[in-house]
Write an enzyme that holds these catalytic residues in place. Structure first.
Site, PDB file in Angstrom:
ATOM      1  CE  LYS A  21      65.563 -38.783  39.081  1.00  0.00           C
ATOM      2  NZ  LYS A  21      66.360 -39.923  38.701  1.00  0.00           N
ATOM      3  CB  THR A  22      64.200 -44.517  40.960  1.00  0.00           C
ATOM      4  OG1 THR A  22      65.093 -43.405  40.921  1.00  0.00           O
ATOM      5  CG2 THR A  22      64.950 -45.755  40.534  1.00  0.00           C
ATOM      6  CG  ASP A  68      66.702 -41.689  35.658  1.00  0.00           C
ATOM      7  OD1 ASP A  68      65.952 -40.706  35.814  1.00  0.00           O
ATOM      8  OD2 ASP A  68      67.301 -42.238  36.603  1.00  0.00           O
ATOM      9  CD  GLU A  69      69.079 -37.820  37.065  1.00  0.00           C
ATOM     10  OE1 GLU A  69      68.712 -36.659  36.763  1.00  0.00           O
ATOM     11  OE2 GLU A  69      69.173 -38.216  38.235  1.00  0.00           O
ATOM     12  CD  GLN A 117      66.825 -32.267  40.888  1.00  0.00           C
ATOM     13  OE1 GLN A 117      67.742 -32.732  41.555  1.00  0.00           O
ATOM     14  NE2 GLN A 117      65.646 -32.840  40.812  1.00  0.00           N
ATOM     15  NE  ARG A 138      69.639 -32.565  46.365  1.00  0.00           N
ATOM     16  CZ  ARG A 138      68.835 -33.270  45.587  1.00  0.00           C
ATOM     17  NH1 ARG A 138      68.878 -34.562  45.602  1.00  0.00           N
ATOM     18  NH2 ARG A 138      67.952 -32.678  44.810  1.00  0.00           N
TER      19      ARG A 138
END
Length: 670
Positions: free
Chosen positions: A28-29, A214-215, A245, A603
């Site tokens: 996503k970044t 973002d987020e 998340q 993770r």
């Protein structure tokens, strides 16, 4: 690296509102940084008219650096990349006259707020720590929901809420009088201003012609309203988030803000990023099946082209100490077999208190480790205090240890007394402790300070003698009791619960010391000076570790692991009551705990090992927990449970044997 078709679509769609549902590890970044570059280079946007907002300074810094690399310094000039709170502060600074504040306003941090509330409510709350914390939390919640004091007073029902609303009004009046703002004001004040003034709103909408967030799943009500007011009718924005998340409801985050978007912006384009660049297929399959147990507005399924990977492993253990020993043994043998680095391993747990036994086991095996998302055991002030006492006990010339504890707990030995003691020690070239016995001391000091110093020094000598000649462990126990440390913790902690937790840490340290002094079959008994030097060295090593790149096993909470990735992950304490947490079970909020488990699973890049204890000490008693429902919700065919080991083929046995031989050869060559 080329963008995949979905990432490319997310970058190039700019004609209306856009929601990018970005699964874990889906890049996503890259989408955000590439989109900013696309807006500037292909769509004739000026960098200064673009704002990108995220939640942490670290994320904002990383994004800014990546955009500068893609665009170059000149083209990126004027681009706004920040946290929500920094953006709010910028609006307040620019609109300070409109808001009626004086330019040099102060910002109150958490402690300032606590202090002011304690003073303002002395009559009503009598500095009751629990009530003060409740009030602080309630004011924060009101501000996050954009509720001002008048409305809070109007809508308050029960007596306590009505009182809190009155105190909220008093607090805001006082902040105004101080020309000060607190952390939550940084979002509430600009949001209310943009909402009430067309002129201000148009000014900021013209400044930021395109907004990226973002987020997005972590936004609360006020942050969502701020976004809406900044984008206005034109609705040129992209928000990136993952409802699976969202793990911060306790901070006011509302994953339903993702759903609200499609209601508030009917033309919203939804783009899903489902290709994961992090994990093996089997790990993603388990994550997908686990999270499918939560209700969803948006369905998505992560997939990977990195191969299917090893089975997930499940290891039952006797108790928490056995669990820590097993995990450490697994790391040692896996590292030996695969020739990996320590930093390739992460141990993830639900609560900070679980870290201690792992610290102890890693330490016993001389394995370097790093704790994040929670304070290391040795960094806690109560552990530093007791360690300073022990250091002074075994070495009376340790000036640092002396200074830390000579007036902790209070003994009426103030800075003036210590200054005079220090100058005497300097003149004589002796330690501060030795200066307490100098015949000259009464000429420089008198009264209570002198008596307190001499009394303290005599007590240390006597205790040191008891520790050397008598029962060492008993002397350590006496030390904690004789300084009334427990009472001091209750006086100096923000709440009784915090004092209790801190005292538990002291008891834990006492247990470690006890184990080291008595020894066992594998570790010979140590003397007190040996114990102190071993623990002190551990503390120093921890502090001297480089910030990020040290080769150390990572210990962190599931919350702190969000956004990170590791080749080999151990999820420990997979038990009902721990994950899902008992509070969430009682409050019927298991969905957020499932999202937390999903964050943990995703993770892992190559291997995932889960452990649980059949018996665990909790609040002083032994309990027998059940295996977490989350493990049972994962595909059982993909989990290799210990005790149900598949038979190894001849080829697999040969391969393992050859790997061992190759490793031994490599070690002998060093």
């Amino acid at each position: 690296m080329k963008l995949n078709p979905k990432q490319d679509e997310a970058v190039k769609y700019i004609s209306g509102p856009c929601l990018v549902l970005a699964g874990a590890g889906s890049g996503k970044t890259r989408v955000i940084t590439n989109k900013i570059a696309y807006l500037v280079q292909k769509c004739e946007y000026k960098a200064r008219n673009i704002a990108a907002v995220t939640f942490t300074n670290k994320a904002a810094k990383e994004m800014r650096e990546r955009v500068s690399q893609t665009l170059g310094k000149q083209e990126a000039k004027g681009l706004w990349v920040s946290t929500f709170h920094t953006l709010g502060l910028e609006i307040i600074k620019k609109e300070v006259k409109t808001l009626g504040y004086k330019p040099g306003f102060s910002l109150f941090d958490d402690q300032d707020t606590h202090q002011l509330l304690a003073e303002l409510t002395e009559k009503e709350l009598d500095r009751d720590k629990d009530l003060l914390n409740l009030l602080k939390m309630q004011i924060g919640n009101w501000k996050n929901e954009l509720i001002q004091p008048e409305r809070a007073i109007r809508e308050a029902g029960e007596a306590q809420k009505a009182l809190f609303a009155q105190l909220y009004a008093r607090y805001q009046t006082q902040l105004r009088a101080y020309n000060a703002l607190d952390f939550d004001d940084l979002i509430m004040i600009p949001t209310l201003l943009l909402n009430s003034s067309v002129e201000v709103r148009e000014r900021w909408q013209a400044r930021f012609r395109y907004l990226l967030v973002d987020e997005y799943q972590d936004t609360n009500t006020s942050q969502y309203q701020l976004v809406k007011l900044l984008v206005g009718e034109r609705a040129r924005f992209t928000v990136v988030g993952d409802d699976d998340q969202s793990i911060y409801s306790w901070r006011g985050a509302k994953p339903q803000n993702l759903v609200l978007l499609s209601k508030d912006f009917p033309g919203l384009r939804l783009i899903k990023l489902e290709q994961n660049y992090r994990s093996a297929g089997r790990i993603l399959k388990a994550a997908n099946i686990l999270i499918a147990n939560n209700p969803h507005e948006f369905d998505k399924k992560l997939f990977s082209e990195l191969g299917y990977g090893d089975p997930l492993r499940l290891i039952p253990t006797r108790d928490e100490e056995h669990e820590a020993e097993r995990v450490v043994a697994e790391i040692i043998s896996h590292k030996f077999m695969k020739r990996t680095s320590y930093k390739d391993y992460a141990i993830l747990y639900r609560g900070n208190h679980q870290a201690r036994v792992f610290e102890k086991a890693l330490m016993a095996n001389r394995i370097p480790y790093k704790i994040s998302g929670g304070m290391s055991f040795f960094a806690r002030s109560e552990i530093k205090d007791i360690m300073a006492y022990l250091r002074l006990l075994v070495n009376q010339d340790d000036d640092n240890a002396f200074l830390r504890i000579v007036n902790t707990p209070r003994r009426e030995i103030g800075p003036v007394t210590l200054e005079k003691l220090g100058s005497l020690a300097n003149d004589k070239h002796i330690s501060l402790f030795a200066a307490c016995f100098e015949p000259e001391l009464p000429q420089r000091l008198s009264g209570r300070g002198l008596n307190a110093l001499m009394g303290f020094a005599r007590w240390v000598v006597e205790l040191s003698d008891r520790a050397t000649r008598g029962d060492t462990l008993e002397a350590v126990k006496d030390m904690v009791r004789e300084i009334n440390y427990e009472a001091y913790l209750y006086e100096s902690s923000p709440s009784a619960k915090a004092a209790e937790m801190r005292m538990k840490n002291v008891s834990e340290l006492y247990r470690w010391i006890s184990d080291m002094l008595t020894g066992d079959a594998d570790n010979p008994a140590m003397t007190l000076p040996e114990v102190v030097s071993k623990l002190t060295l551990r503390d120093m090593l921890e502090r001297n570790e480089e910030e990020d790149d040290s080769d150390a096993v990572q210990l962190l909470t599931l919350h702190a692991s969000k956004g990170l990735e590791y080749p080999h992950v151990f999820m420990v304490g997979m038990e009902e009551g721990l994950l899902p947490h008992q509070t969430s079970i009682d409050e019927d909020n298991v969905e957020e705990e499932r999202r937390l488990a999903y964050v943990g699973v995703t993770r892992a890049q190559q291997t995932l090992t889960m452990t649980y204890a059949r018996s665990r000490r909790q609040f002083g008693e032994q309990i027998t927990p059940e295996l977490s429902r989350f493990v049972q919700e994962m595909p059982q065919d993909d989990i290799q449970s210990e005790g149900k080991k598949p038979v190894q083929s001849q080829a697999e046995r040969m391969e393992k044997g050859q790997a061992r031989v190759a490793n031994l050869r490599a070690m002998l060559k060093r």
